[in-house]
Design a protein around this motif. Structure first.
Motif, PDB file in Angstrom:
ATOM      1  N   ALA A 106       9.147  27.251 -17.939  1.00 39.50           N
ATOM      2  CA  ALA A 106       9.033  25.893 -18.482  1.00 39.50           C
ATOM      3  C   ALA A 106      10.248  25.068 -18.073  1.00 39.50           C
ATOM      4  N   GLY A 107      11.423  25.701 -18.095  1.00 39.52           N
ATOM      5  CA  GLY A 107      12.628  25.005 -17.648  1.00 39.52           C
ATOM      6  C   GLY A 107      12.580  24.679 -16.167  1.00 39.52           C
ATOM      7  N   CYS A 108      12.069  25.614 -15.376  1.00 38.43           N
ATOM      8  CA  CYS A 108      11.905  25.378 -13.934  1.00 38.43           C
ATOM      9  C   CYS A 108      10.909  24.254 -13.685  1.00 38.43           C
ATOM     10  N   ALA A 109       9.855  24.218 -14.489  1.00 38.22           N
ATOM     11  CA  ALA A 109       8.857  23.156 -14.366  1.00 38.22           C
ATOM     12  C   ALA A 109       9.490  21.789 -14.595  1.00 38.22           C
ATOM     13  N   ALA A 110      10.319  21.690 -15.645  1.00 35.59           N
ATOM     14  CA  ALA A 110      10.990  20.425 -15.955  1.00 35.59           C
ATOM     15  C   ALA A 110      11.930  20.014 -14.834  1.00 35.59           C
ATOM     16  N   ALA A 111      12.671  20.996 -14.291  1.00 34.20           N
ATOM     17  CA  ALA A 111      13.599  20.702 -13.207  1.00 34.20           C
ATOM     18  C   ALA A 111      12.856  20.232 -11.962  1.00 34.20           C
ATOM     19  N   GLY A 112      11.728  20.892 -11.654  1.00 31.55           N
ATOM     20  CA  GLY A 112      10.943  20.512 -10.493  1.00 31.55           C
ATOM     21  C   GLY A 112      10.330  19.128 -10.638  1.00 31.55           C
ATOM     22  N   LEU A 113       9.839  18.835 -11.828  1.00 34.78           N
ATOM     23  CA  LEU A 113       9.221  17.528 -12.063  1.00 34.78           C
ATOM     24  C   LEU A 113      10.266  16.414 -12.083  1.00 34.78           C
ATOM     25  N   ARG A 114      11.465  16.727 -12.534  1.00 36.12           N
ATOM     26  CA  ARG A 114      12.555  15.745 -12.480  1.00 36.12           C
ATOM     27  C   ARG A 114      12.842  15.382 -11.031  1.00 36.12           C
ATOM     28  N   ALA A 115      12.900  16.409 -10.177  1.00 35.73           N
ATOM     29  CA  ALA A 115      13.138  16.171  -8.749  1.00 35.73           C
ATOM     30  C   ALA A 115      12.010  15.354  -8.134  1.00 35.73           C
ATOM     31  N   ALA A 116      10.783  15.678  -8.504  1.00 39.76           N
ATOM     32  CA  ALA A 116       9.636  14.939  -7.977  1.00 39.76           C
ATOM     33  C   ALA A 116       9.663  13.480  -8.417  1.00 39.76           C
ATOM     34  N   LEU A 117       9.974  13.263  -9.687  1.00 33.78           N
ATOM     35  CA  LEU A 117      10.018  11.907 -10.246  1.00 33.78           C
ATOM     36  C   LEU A 117      11.072  11.056  -9.559  1.00 33.78           C
ATOM     37  N   THR A 118      12.285  11.585  -9.448  1.00 35.39           N
ATOM     38  CA  THR A 118      13.369  10.810  -8.851  1.00 35.39           C
ATOM     39  C   THR A 118      13.152  10.616  -7.358  1.00 35.39           C
ATOM     40  N   SER A 119      12.602  11.625  -6.694  1.00 33.13           N
ATOM     41  CA  SER A 119      12.319  11.497  -5.263  1.00 33.13           C
ATOM     42  C   SER A 119      11.279  10.408  -5.010  1.00 33.13           C
ATOM     43  N   ALA A 120      10.231  10.405  -5.808  1.00 31.19           N
ATOM     44  CA  ALA A 120       9.187   9.385  -5.645  1.00 31.19           C
ATOM     45  C   ALA A 120       9.743   7.987  -5.884  1.00 31.19           C
ATOM     46  N   SER A 121      10.671   7.868  -6.824  1.00 34.59           N
ATOM     47  CA  SER A 121      11.242   6.549  -7.125  1.00 34.59           C
ATOM     48  C   SER A 121      11.940   5.963  -5.903  1.00 34.59           C
ATOM     49  N   LEU A 122      12.625   6.797  -5.140  1.00 37.47           N
ATOM     50  CA  LEU A 122      13.301   6.310  -3.932  1.00 37.47           C
ATOM     51  C   LEU A 122      12.304   5.787  -2.920  1.00 37.47           C
ATOM     52  N   VAL A 175       9.538   4.324  -3.717  1.00 38.54           N
ATOM     53  CA  VAL A 175       9.145   2.996  -4.197  1.00 38.54           C
ATOM     54  C   VAL A 175      10.184   1.980  -3.764  1.00 38.54           C
ATOM     55  N   TYR A 176      11.438   2.286  -4.051  1.00 33.94           N
ATOM     56  CA  TYR A 176      12.520   1.329  -3.810  1.00 33.94           C
ATOM     57  C   TYR A 176      12.720   1.009  -2.333  1.00 33.94           C
ATOM     58  N   GLU A 188       0.833  -1.202   0.000  1.00 37.06           N
ATOM     59  CA  GLU A 188       0.000   0.000   0.000  1.00 37.06           C
ATOM     60  C   GLU A 188       0.866   1.249   0.000  1.00 37.06           C
ATOM     61  N   ALA A 189       1.954   1.221   0.754  1.00 32.92           N
ATOM     62  CA  ALA A 189       2.849   2.379   0.828  1.00 32.92           C
ATOM     63  C   ALA A 189       3.567   2.619  -0.499  1.00 32.92           C
ATOM     64  N   SER A 190       3.742   1.570  -1.297  1.00 39.97           N
ATOM     65  CA  SER A 190       4.385   1.712  -2.606  1.00 39.97           C
ATOM     66  C   SER A 190       3.437   2.292  -3.644  1.00 39.97           C
ATOM     67  N   ARG A 191       2.147   2.065  -3.427  1.00 41.43           N
ATOM     68  CA  ARG A 191       1.160   2.482  -4.414  1.00 41.43           C
ATOM     69  C   ARG A 191       1.191   3.989  -4.659  1.00 41.43           C
ATOM     70  N   VAL A 192       1.343   4.771  -3.603  1.00 44.62           N
ATOM     71  CA  VAL A 192       1.285   6.229  -3.744  1.00 44.62           C
ATOM     72  C   VAL A 192       2.482   6.792  -4.505  1.00 44.62           C
ATOM     73  N   PRO A 193       3.729   6.448  -4.146  1.00 41.91           N
ATOM     74  CA  PRO A 193       4.844   6.981  -4.932  1.00 41.91           C
ATOM     75  C   PRO A 193       4.829   6.541  -6.393  1.00 41.91           C
ATOM     76  N   VAL A 194       4.316   5.351  -6.663  1.00 40.95           N
ATOM     77  CA  VAL A 194       4.169   4.939  -8.058  1.00 40.95           C
ATOM     78  C   VAL A 194       3.192   5.869  -8.772  1.00 40.95           C
ATOM     79  N   LYS A 195       2.089   6.193  -8.101  1.00 36.99           N
ATOM     80  CA  LYS A 195       1.097   7.113  -8.672  1.00 36.99           C
ATOM     81  C   LYS A 195       1.702   8.497  -8.861  1.00 36.99           C
ATOM     82  N   ILE A 196       2.511   8.935  -7.910  1.00 39.27           N
ATOM     83  CA  ILE A 196       3.188  10.232  -8.046  1.00 39.27           C
ATOM     84  C   ILE A 196       4.066  10.221  -9.296  1.00 39.27           C
TER      85      ILE A 196
END
Length: 213
Positions: free
Chosen positions: A151-167, A169-170, A117-125
């Motif tokens: 737009a560049g700031c948006a990409a940088a922020g979303l990159r951080a969000a994506l990689t943070s969420a992956s951790l 999951v792992y 259940e705890a993995s489900r949310v970061p995967v959704k993120i």
């Protein structure tokens, strides 16, 4: 007593709680909030493009992208709270006794369910991040030049969000007993990282060349 949602806190209060010993919010909630901020920045590019004669030929696309962004922003914000909600049972599971065989078995079963259940949310993120990155990639190409840095700031922020969420999951799959299920989640997580980290970097570099040739 009605609870206070994580996203109802002020920015200052959220940061103070995040920095404290409190179990939530944590990395997952922070990732979701970063995702909302990154998406909102992409949305802002659309807002500054909408209604401008210079961009008359892309107005329909901008409207569509802004509608998608608004939905994602709401989803990200709901995931800030969702991450806190799923962590609580996991936190309690770690504290279950394991002195007898029955207790060990019970704890293992509760832990496994809580980890899933705890993995489900970061995967959704992560999934929301992927959708938002696609959106920003499109917005960066058609949006107003006066907001291109956003737009560049948006990409940088979303990159951080994506990689943070992956951790997040792992860290959960690492403790799962069902290694087949854990492996499937890890592969899916890896696929999202493999595809969308380069896309974020591509957007960022494109913006960087435009603002700092």
């Amino acid at each position: 007593m009605e609870r206070t949602e994580m996203t109802d806190k002020s920015c200052r209060d959220f940061i103070e709680v995040l920095a404290s010993k409190a179990p939530v919010p944590g990395g997952g909630g922070a990732a979701a909030l970063m995702g909302a901020i990154g998406t909102a920045l992409g949305d802002m590019v659309g807002s500054l493009t909408l209604g401008k004669k210079k961009y008359a030929d892309v107005q329909e696309d901008v409207i569509r992208l802004k509608e998608e962004a608004a939905g994602l922003e709401r989803e990200f914000l709901s995931l800030v709270q969702a991450d806190a909600d799923v962590f609580e049972p996991l936190s309690k599971a770690y504290g279950l006794p394991k002195e007898t065989e029955e207790q060990k078995q019970h704890k293992a079963e509760v832990m496994e369910a809580a980890l899933k259940e705890a993995s489900r949310v970061p995967v959704k993120i992560m999934e929301c991040c992927c959708r938002a990155i696609d959106l920003v990639a499109e917005m960066e190409k058609i949006g107003s030049v006066i907001a291109i840095s956003d737009a560049g700031c948006a990409a940088a922020g979303l990159r951080a969000a994506l990689t943070s969420a992956s951790l997040n999951v792992y860290i959960n799959t690492k403790s799962m007993q069902n290694r087949e299920y854990a492996g499937e989640l890890e592969r899916y997580t890896g696929e999202m990282l493999e595809k969308y980290i380069p896309l974020c970097d591509e957007i960022f570099q494109s913006v960087l060349k435009r603002v700092h040739p």
